[in-house]
Every structure is written in structure tokens, then in C-alpha cells.
Design a protein around this motif. Structure first.
Motif, PDB file in Angstrom:
ATOM      1  N   MET A 275       0.829  -1.205   0.000  1.00 34.60           N
ATOM      2  CA  MET A 275       0.000   0.000   0.000  1.00 34.60           C
ATOM      3  C   MET A 275       0.862   1.253   0.000  1.00 34.60           C
ATOM      4  SD  MET A 275      -0.165   1.526   3.279  1.00 34.60           S
ATOM      5  CE  MET A 275       1.074   1.307   4.526  1.00 34.60           C
ATOM      6  N   LEU A 276       0.212   2.386  -0.287  1.00 33.60           N
ATOM      7  CA  LEU A 276       0.868   3.687  -0.237  1.00 33.60           C
ATOM      8  C   LEU A 276       0.173   4.500   0.852  1.00 33.60           C
ATOM      9  CD1 LEU A 276       0.678   4.536  -4.030  1.00 33.60           C
ATOM     10  CD2 LEU A 276       2.701   3.747  -2.848  1.00 33.60           C
ATOM     11  N   LEU A 277       0.930   5.374   1.462  1.00 37.39           N
ATOM     12  CA  LEU A 277       0.352   6.249   2.480  1.00 37.39           C
ATOM     13  C   LEU A 277       0.576   7.678   2.003  1.00 37.39           C
ATOM     14  CD1 LEU A 277      -0.939   5.519   5.171  1.00 37.39           C
ATOM     15  CD2 LEU A 277       1.236   5.892   6.263  1.00 37.39           C
ATOM     16  N   ILE A 278      -0.482   8.484   1.940  1.00 33.49           N
ATOM     17  CA  ILE A 278      -0.325   9.866   1.483  1.00 33.49           C
ATOM     18  C   ILE A 278      -0.675  10.842   2.598  1.00 33.49           C
ATOM     19  CG2 ILE A 278      -0.679   9.368  -0.969  1.00 33.49           C
ATOM     20  CD1 ILE A 278      -3.574  10.280  -0.658  1.00 33.49           C
ATOM     21  N   ASP A 279      -0.093  12.049   2.501  1.00 33.16           N
ATOM     22  CA  ASP A 279      -0.255  13.000   3.624  1.00 33.16           C
ATOM     23  C   ASP A 279      -1.482  13.905   3.459  1.00 33.16           C
ATOM     24  OD1 ASP A 279       0.581  14.624   1.606  1.00 33.16           O
ATOM     25  OD2 ASP A 279       2.066  15.711   2.792  1.00 33.16           O
ATOM     26  N   ALA A 280      -2.557  13.359   2.972  1.00 31.02           N
ATOM     27  CA  ALA A 280      -3.808  14.114   2.890  1.00 31.02           C
ATOM     28  C   ALA A 280      -4.930  13.211   3.388  1.00 31.02           C
ATOM     29  CB  ALA A 280      -4.077  14.534   1.461  1.00 31.02           C
ATOM     30  N   GLY A 281      -5.785  13.751   4.238  1.00 33.08           N
ATOM     31  CA  GLY A 281      -6.858  12.935   4.813  1.00 33.08           C
ATOM     32  C   GLY A 281      -8.200  13.652   4.765  1.00 33.08           C
ATOM     33  N   LYS A 282      -9.065  13.262   5.695  1.00 35.17           N
ATOM     34  CA  LYS A 282     -10.434  13.812   5.715  1.00 35.17           C
ATOM     35  C   LYS A 282     -10.433  15.346   5.747  1.00 35.17           C
ATOM     36  CE  LYS A 282     -12.523   9.951   8.116  1.00 35.17           C
ATOM     37  NZ  LYS A 282     -12.701   9.417   9.454  1.00 35.17           N
ATOM     38  N   LYS A 283      -9.479  15.922   6.503  1.00 34.49           N
ATOM     39  CA  LYS A 283      -9.456  17.381   6.659  1.00 34.49           C
ATOM     40  C   LYS A 283      -9.223  18.099   5.335  1.00 34.49           C
ATOM     41  CE  LYS A 283      -8.064  17.617  11.474  1.00 34.49           C
ATOM     42  NZ  LYS A 283      -6.933  17.763  12.385  1.00 34.49           N
ATOM     43  N   ARG A 284      -8.544  17.407   4.407  1.00 33.99           N
ATOM     44  CA  ARG A 284      -8.306  18.044   3.098  1.00 33.99           C
ATOM     45  C   ARG A 284      -9.287  17.547   2.039  1.00 33.99           C
ATOM     46  NH1 ARG A 284      -2.256  17.732   1.523  1.00 33.99           N
ATOM     47  NH2 ARG A 284      -3.134  18.605  -0.368  1.00 33.99           N
TER      48      ARG A 284
ATOM     49  N   ILE B  91     -10.247  14.317   1.437  1.00 31.84           N
ATOM     50  CA  ILE B  91     -10.053  12.983   0.869  1.00 31.84           C
ATOM     51  C   ILE B  91     -11.158  12.058   1.398  1.00 31.84           C
ATOM     52  CG2 ILE B  91      -8.468  11.018   0.654  1.00 31.84           C
ATOM     53  CD1 ILE B  91      -7.289  13.437  -0.620  1.00 31.84           C
ATOM     54  N   ARG B  92     -11.719  11.267   0.513  1.00 35.39           N
ATOM     55  CA  ARG B  92     -12.749  10.304   0.889  1.00 35.39           C
ATOM     56  C   ARG B  92     -12.357   8.934   0.354  1.00 35.39           C
ATOM     57  NH1 ARG B  92     -13.537  13.719   3.620  1.00 35.39           N
ATOM     58  NH2 ARG B  92     -15.224  15.207   3.836  1.00 35.39           N
ATOM     59  N   ARG B  93     -12.935   7.920   0.960  1.00 36.49           N
ATOM     60  CA  ARG B  93     -12.719   6.550   0.497  1.00 36.49           C
ATOM     61  C   ARG B  93     -13.149   6.419  -0.964  1.00 36.49           C
ATOM     62  NH1 ARG B  93     -13.274   0.984   3.089  1.00 36.49           N
ATOM     63  NH2 ARG B  93     -13.927  -0.196   1.300  1.00 36.49           N
TER      64      ARG B  93
ATOM     65  N   VAL C 167      -2.665   5.616 -10.369  1.00 38.47           N
ATOM     66  CA  VAL C 167      -1.845   5.074  -9.276  1.00 38.47           C
ATOM     67  C   VAL C 167      -2.640   4.054  -8.450  1.00 38.47           C
ATOM     68  CG1 VAL C 167      -0.641   5.650  -7.133  1.00 38.47           C
ATOM     69  CG2 VAL C 167      -0.374   7.103  -9.128  1.00 38.47           C
ATOM     70  N   GLY C 168      -3.892   4.397  -8.114  1.00 37.97           N
ATOM     71  CA  GLY C 168      -4.686   3.473  -7.300  1.00 37.97           C
ATOM     72  C   GLY C 168      -5.942   4.142  -6.787  1.00 37.97           C
ATOM     73  N   ARG C 169      -6.491   3.569  -5.707  1.00 37.06           N
ATOM     74  CA  ARG C 169      -7.689   4.160  -5.118  1.00 37.06           C
ATOM     75  C   ARG C 169      -7.556   4.216  -3.602  1.00 37.06           C
ATOM     76  NH1 ARG C 169     -12.454  -0.216  -6.147  1.00 37.06           N
ATOM     77  NH2 ARG C 169     -13.726   1.223  -4.973  1.00 37.06           N
ATOM     78  N   VAL C 170      -8.194   5.216  -3.028  1.00 40.59           N
ATOM     79  CA  VAL C 170      -8.126   5.401  -1.572  1.00 40.59           C
ATOM     80  C   VAL C 170      -8.986   4.327  -0.911  1.00 40.59           C
ATOM     81  CG1 VAL C 170      -8.675   6.958   0.320  1.00 40.59           C
ATOM     82  CG2 VAL C 170      -7.749   7.874  -1.794  1.00 40.59           C
ATOM     83  N   ILE C 171      -8.401   3.608   0.065  1.00 41.07           N
ATOM     84  CA  ILE C 171      -9.179   2.570   0.730  1.00 41.07           C
ATOM     85  C   ILE C 171      -9.419   2.860   2.210  1.00 41.07           C
ATOM     86  CG2 ILE C 171      -8.637   0.667  -0.820  1.00 41.07           C
ATOM     87  CD1 ILE C 171      -6.518  -0.171   1.322  1.00 41.07           C
ATOM     88  N   PHE C 172      -8.624   3.754   2.773  1.00 38.56           N
ATOM     89  CA  PHE C 172      -8.820   4.070   4.191  1.00 38.56           C
ATOM     90  C   PHE C 172      -8.374   5.509   4.438  1.00 38.56           C
ATOM     91  CE2 PHE C 172      -7.574   4.128   8.673  1.00 38.56           C
ATOM     92  CZ  PHE C 172      -8.720   3.614   9.254  1.00 38.56           C
ATOM     93  N   VAL C 173      -9.191   6.259   5.173  1.00 30.73           N
ATOM     94  CA  VAL C 173      -8.870   7.675   5.405  1.00 30.73           C
ATOM     95  C   VAL C 173      -8.908   7.996   6.893  1.00 30.73           C
ATOM     96  CG1 VAL C 173      -9.379  10.029   4.663  1.00 30.73           C
ATOM     97  CG2 VAL C 173     -10.208   8.130   3.306  1.00 30.73           C
TER      98      VAL C 173
ATOM     99  N   LYS D 196      -4.747   5.823   3.133  1.00 31.60           N
ATOM    100  CA  LYS D 196      -4.073   4.654   2.586  1.00 31.60           C
ATOM    101  C   LYS D 196      -4.581   4.428   1.168  1.00 31.60           C
ATOM    102  CE  LYS D 196      -2.677   1.748   6.384  1.00 31.60           C
ATOM    103  NZ  LYS D 196      -2.851   0.514   7.089  1.00 31.60           N
ATOM    104  N   VAL D 197      -3.671   4.118   0.277  1.00 29.29           N
ATOM    105  CA  VAL D 197      -4.035   3.925  -1.123  1.00 29.29           C
ATOM    106  C   VAL D 197      -3.698   2.506  -1.551  1.00 29.29           C
ATOM    107  CG1 VAL D 197      -3.598   4.698  -3.484  1.00 29.29           C
ATOM    108  CG2 VAL D 197      -3.561   6.347  -1.608  1.00 29.29           C
ATOM    109  N   MET D 198      -4.703   1.824  -2.117  1.00 25.51           N
ATOM    110  CA  MET D 198      -4.422   0.509  -2.704  1.00 25.51           C
ATOM    111  C   MET D 198      -3.908   0.757  -4.116  1.00 25.51           C
ATOM    112  SD  MET D 198      -6.980  -2.550  -3.796  1.00 25.51           S
ATOM    113  CE  MET D 198      -7.491  -3.161  -2.217  1.00 25.51           C
ATOM    114  N   PRO D 199      -2.632   0.414  -4.387  1.00 26.81           N
ATOM    115  CA  PRO D 199      -2.092   0.725  -5.714  1.00 26.81           C
ATOM    116  C   PRO D 199      -2.625  -0.224  -6.786  1.00 26.81           C
ATOM    117  CG  PRO D 199      -0.463  -0.427  -4.415  1.00 26.81           C
ATOM    118  CD  PRO D 199      -1.656  -0.260  -3.532  1.00 26.81           C
TER     119      PRO D 199
END
Lengths: 163, 286
Positions: B124-133, B135-137, B148-154, B160-163
Motif C-alpha cells: 500500500m501507499l500512504l499519502i499525507d492528505a486525509g479527511k481534513k483536506r 479525501i474520501r474513500r 496510481v490506485g484508489r483510496v481505501i482508508f482515510v 491509505k491507497v491501494m495501488p
């Protein structure tokens, strides 16, 4: 060893951090060495199955929290503690240092193999076949953890083994 | 009673194993529940913030190289923008066709990849943007090069991104020239190669064609490059197609997160005829 419980818990937490942020990145064919498994095996060998399992459960909680895979991590580490507990060397044992070392290595190999087996039954992030994951990844994991165990034994465990 | 206590004492290791395993199995069963989800979210936040600190030191040493790479991408993007503007200016009547993508592109969020794991334990990939910015599942993650992939957990600040290179990742794709449709999947092995499934033998697909995401996908915007066809082997009913992925996963640093594709009516219509899914488990083919 049982008297230094807080120290061991702190050590466990530190090792979990080292595993998640350091060793898990050192991959060979998708497999990385696991210092937490080695540690749980060491605890099981010197303190017994129940304590080993409890440490395994605690380490599963910590690594699971950090990796986002709490349930599988708990199960894997508990099984590792349980399996390696079969190689327990009692405190008043008359076993020689070589015999104790052999039991330790056997515990590490068993814990690694069965831990890998349980984990792979629930997870398949790289899309490999189950047979590959169990036997090839399992063997590689065992070898890596065994090397780690030998290194730890030579560096830190000599005193404990001679006692 | 004495017998019972004797039994407990004799088999306490097994009972303890049973207890711990039961707890673990319960956690696995209810992992998607609110409380456990919050705990996982906290864990992800902790892991991400530590990873962020560790990787930020690495970025300092690679700034020059990174700047050069970004300049190159900027130049490419600028030329693309200029070309698109000319086309749009000349063909006013066809603007409607581009309206969808133009509206969508306004809400892209930039994020930095702060951790990446590629092993049999985690991919998986971890990105520095979450709910506050925002980002949604299920949001789509991409770079100018491709998907690149899709967001699976925020969590609040991270996601977290499933590549694409995950065995559970599937997305509907079509080729740019022949419009041949298929489903992209990754079956392990090299991280720069993936496979396209369900492309019928009758399809006119050729080597070298670029595969793009389609409108059939429930999460991804259309026309995101996925990869180029490098091998086509005919099987009984379908081709066996290998593609070289457009994105180099070994050097991912910054990514874009596309706004969520909100088309509940389409999703509802799609799921209407399907059997009821288990909560927390998404349809693998999307």
C-alpha cells in the motif's frame, strides 16, 4: 527474565517500531525479516508458552495498530508465541548452552513458519499462490528470522543462555 | 468442581490460546465497525506521522533531483495545456464533450507519498492528505503519467491507497485507438507489468495501444492512462494481454487525488441485480 517485565515491554514496543518502520522495508522476494517474531520466540523459550503467547498478543496489538491490520496481526503473533512455547527451556534446566541455542533456533523457525502460514491464510497483497506463499515465502521468512536470531544470540543472549 | 479446576489448570495454555484467538477473530470480524475503525485510524495517524518525519529527511537529500523532475513534468503539462486551449478555441462546438473532465479537474488535491510498502505482508501507499483536506474513500489517485490506485482508508490527516499493483485492485479500461474494453488486474510479479482480462478474441486491439480508464468504473474518472500494451496472446475466448504500467511505482513522490465520482444512481442501478454484499466489502470488479 520474568522479573524484568517492564523492561521487556518497553523493548517489545521499541522492536515493534523498528519492525514497522525499518525491517519491513528490507524485502527480498517480497519477504522481510521479522524481529518481533524472533523476540516472541525468545520470550517463549525462556519463560514458557503462556507468557510467550501473552507477549505475542501484545506485540500483535502494537504491530497491528501501526500497520492497520489488527486482527490478523493479533492472531499471527499469538500463534507464534504458542508454537515457540513448545521449545521452552525451564529456568532450572541442566541443558548446555548449545542445547539451549538449538531450542531457540528451532523456536524461531517454528514461530516464523506458522506465523507466516496463519498470516497468509488471511492476506494476499501480492497475488501469489497459496502454495508459494506458504512454502517459498515461509522458507525465506524462516531463514531470515533464523539469521536474525543467530545474530541476536551471538550479540545479546550469551549471558542468558549460560545462566 | 475440583475436576473443573484441575482441567483448567492442566489445559490453561490451550485455554489462553483459545481466548487470544477468539479475541483476534472477533477483531477480524468487526474490523470495519466504528470503534475499531477509529482505533485503526489512530494507528494510521501515528504510523503516518512517524513515516512522514523519517521520509522528510530523505526528501532533503533528493530535492535537486525532485525539482528537475517536477520542472520536466511542468513543461509537459504546459505544452498539454497550450495544445488543449488551441483545440478548445478552434472547436467551440465540441466543448460540451470536455465539460465533464474540465469540471472534475478543478477539484484535484495534491498529496505527497510518505510511505510505501511492497511485500507479502503489506502492499500500500500512504499519502499525507486525509479527511481534513477532503479525501474520501474510493477517490482515485493518479499522477500526470497515469493511474496510481484508489483510496481505501482515510484518517484525519492521512490516507491509505491501494495501488494498481495490488492483487485486489481491478478497474475497467479501454484502448485509445480500437476502444477494446477489458479489466485491468495485477497478478503479482514485476511491479511495472499488469494484465488486461476479458478482451475478446474478436477485438481489434494492437500492440502499442494505450489503455485508459473508462466511464464504466464506479470510482475512476475516464481517460486516465493506465499503461501500454506490450504483449498479446490469444487464448480460447479472450486475449491474454500484458501492459507496461504508465506509472513508475518505484519513484512515486507526489500524487493527485481526483474528486469522488458521485453518480449514486449509476451505482444503485449497477447493484440492483446483484446479490446483497457483505458490509465493508466492495465489489472487486470496478
Amino acid at each position: 527474565m520474568t522479573r524484568s517485565l517492564p523492561l521487556l515491554l518497553v523493548l517489545l514496543a521499541v522492536l515493534c517500531l523498528i519492525q514497522v518502520f525499518g525491517l519491513s522495508r528490507l524485502t527480498l522476494f517480497g519477504v522481510s525479516p521479522d524481529i518481533v517474531t524472533t523476540f516472541v520466540a525468545v520470550i517463549s523459550v525462556f519463560t514458557g508458552q503462556r507468557t510467550g503467547m501473552t507477549y505475542g498478543f501484545a506485540s500483535g496489538m502494537l504491530t497491528g495498530l501501526l500497520s492497520g491490520n489488527i486482527g490478523v496481526s493479533l492472531l499471527t503473533r499469538t500463534v507464534e508465541g504458542f508454537i515457540s512455547g513448545y521449545c521452552h527451556v525451564p529456568e532450572k534446566s541442566h541443558a548446555t548452552m548449545t542445547q539451549k541455542s538449538r531450542m531457540l533456533y528451532l523456536a524461531i523457525v517454528l514461530a516464523s513458519f506458522f506465523g507466516n502460514l496463519v498470516f497468509n491464510l488471511f492476506n494476499d497483497p501480492l497475488g501469489e499462490s497459496l502454495a508459494y506463499r506458504i512454502f517459498i515465502s515461509g522458507t525465506l521468512t524462516c531463514m531470515m528470522n533464523l539469521l536474525l536470531g543467530i545474530a541476536l544470540n551471538k550479540l545479546f543472549l550469551r549471558k542468558t543462555l549460560t545462566e | 468442581m475440583q475436576k473443573f479446576f484441575n482441567f483448567l489448570v492442566k489445559h490453561n495454555a490451550y485455554l489462553l490460546l483459545l481466548l487470544y484467538c477468539s479475541v483476534a477473530l472477533l477483531v477480524i470480524r468487526f474490523e470495519q465497525d466504528d470503534l475499531l475503525s477509529k482505533i485503526r485510524s489512530g494507528g494510521t495517524e501515528l504510523q503516518a506521522s512517524i513515516s512522514d518525519k523519517i521520509t522528510s529527511y530523505g526528501y532533503l537529500f533528493n530535492l535537486r533531483k525532485e525539482n528537475e523532475r517536477l520542472m520536466k513534468i511542468n513543461a509537459e503539462l504546459l505544452s498539454n495545456v497550450l495544445r488543449d486551449q488551441t483545440v478548445l478555441h478552434d472547436e467551440k462546438n465540441r466543448r460540451a464533450l470536455f465539460a465533464d473532465s474540465a469540471a472534475a479537474s478543478s477539484g484535484y488535491i495534491t498529496a505527497r507519498v510518505i510511505d510505501r510498502k511492497f511485500s507479502s505482508r503489506e502492499n500500500m501507499l500512504l499519502i499525507d492528505a486525509g479527511k481534513k483536506r477532503g479525501i474520501r474513500r474510493d477517490m482515485t489517485v493518479l499522477t500526470p503519467q497515469g493511474l496510481v490506485g484508489r483510496v481505501i482508508f482515510v484518517s484525519d490527516n492521512y490516507a491509505k491507497v491501494m495501488p494498481v499493483i495490488h492483487s485486489d485492485f481491478k478497474v475497467s479500461v479501454s484502448s485509445d485507438r480500437s476502444n477494446a474494453l477489458g479489466i485491468l488486474s495485477w497478478n503479482g510479479g514485476a511491479e511495472h507489468l499488469a494484465a488486461i482480462e476479458h478482451v475478446p478474441i474478436s477485438s481489434p486491439l494492437k500492440k502499442g495501444e494505450m489503455m485508459l480508464t473508462t466511464d464504466f468504473s464506479t470510482f475512476s474518472p475516464r481517460s486516465i492512462p493506465v499503461g501500454r500494451v506490450i504483449r498479446i496472446k490469444p487464448d480460447k475466448l479472450f486475449y491474454r494481454i500484458d501492459i507496461r504500467l504508465a506509472v513508475d511505482f518505484s519513484s512515486l513522490t507526489y500524487v493527485l487525488v481526483a474528486p469522488l465520482k458521485t453518480d449514486p444512481e449509476k451505482i444503485e442501478a449497477f447493484h440492483e441485480d446483484l446479490p446483497q454484499e457483505q458490509p465493508g466489502i466492495t465489489n472487486p470488479v470496478n
